[in-house]
Design an enzyme around this catalytic site. Structure first.
Site: not given
Length: 296
Positions: A58, A270
């Protein structure tokens, strides 16, 4: 968010605009976004030439050559809401992003802006040697588009933390495989027919091959669509991605494959979605609050 496809889209959109350009001036408006200090950051990169831009996981990596021909690496992590945007006409073209443009990099033609609403992203600069030893990039796992499937399997099988963890949690670990976040973990597991709360010790070699292949396929389609724009994401030209239209489970209430109502639950902090029809629970698997970690 942004995850690998979004970061790759940013890199591809910026490449023709910034490669070969000289960094003439740097203005660090918010020093929190330069952990090494705004003064150091400015002194290190001003006067450098941008020789390339790429991605690892990322992270955005901008290759620089300073006035003494030293190779430098400018690292940018967008975190949740960061944007790296090129504008030929400067701040006048930023629109609503102007309020959050905290690093201004003036090139000999155009400007590069780092905009960050939540201020979690950052930019740092390293020598080529420091890059190999002193950054979190050196700890990243294999790239999904690499030929390192065997390394992916090796890490999954030999590190004890993965055998007792939920498979989704393992996929979010950047040391196992680089670039997967919440969106693509849900989508990959759905495509692979694996429930997100399946424990690592239940995962077969065939499962790992399916995860690897489906991750690549889904990310390829996302990159072709410019990434997934759920809220803030834009590429380097300020364009939004359209892959959200192809998502099968993430952000949905009904399965995009079979139409079944989706499970929506919190998995170790999450938000997670899965389809019990396409991703059936395995024999002896308990998904009703295993160890108090899942709320269905």
């Amino acid at each position: 968010m942004p995850e690998l496809p979004e970061v790759e889209s940013v890199v591809r959109s910026l490449r023709p605009n910034i490669e070969g350009k000289i960094i003439e001036e740097v203005d660090v408006v918010l020093h929190d976004l330069t952990p090494q200090g705004g003064v150091y950051f400015k002194e290190m990169i001003e006067g450098s030439m941008i020789t390339g831009i790429d991605r690892r996981g990322k992270y955005i990596i901008i290759d620089l050559l300073d006035g003494d021909n030293n190779e430098l690496k400018l690292i940018c992590h967008l975190r949740m809401t960061g944007k790296l945007i090129y504008k030929e006409g400067g701040t006048a073209e930023l629109g609503s992003n102007l309020r959050y443009a905290f690093i201004h990099i003036k090139l000999d033609t155009g400007w590069l802006f780092f905009c960050e609403v939540r201020k979690f992203g950052y930019m740092e600069v390293f020598t080529a040697e420091e890059m190999e030893t002193s950054t979190s990039i050196s700890k990243l796992g294999p790239e999904p588009f690499s030929e390192d499937f065997d390394e992916f399997v090796k890490r999954f099988r030999t590190k004890k933390k993965y055998s007792g963890s939920f498979i989704k949690s393992s996929l979010l670990d950047q040391e196992l495989i680089a670039g997967i976040g919440n969106i693509y973990a849900d989508e990959t597991l759905h495509a692979s027919g694996i429930h997100p709360s399946t424990y690592g010790y239940m995962i077969t070699d065939e499962d790992l091959r399916n995860i690897w292949n489906n991750t690549r396929k889904i990310m390829e389609r996302s990159i072709a669509a410019g990434g997934t724009s759920i809220s803030d994401y834009e590429d380097g030209n300020g364009n939004r991605g359209t892959f959200a239209e192809q998502l099968k489970v993430y952000g949905r209430t009904e399965c995009g494959t079979c139409g079944n109502e989706l499970q929506a639950f919190n998995l170790k902090g999450r938000m997670t979605r899965s389809c019990l029809n396409c991703q059936p629970v395995r024999k002896d698997q308990q998904i009703e609050k295993p160890q108090g970690e899942v709320t269905v």
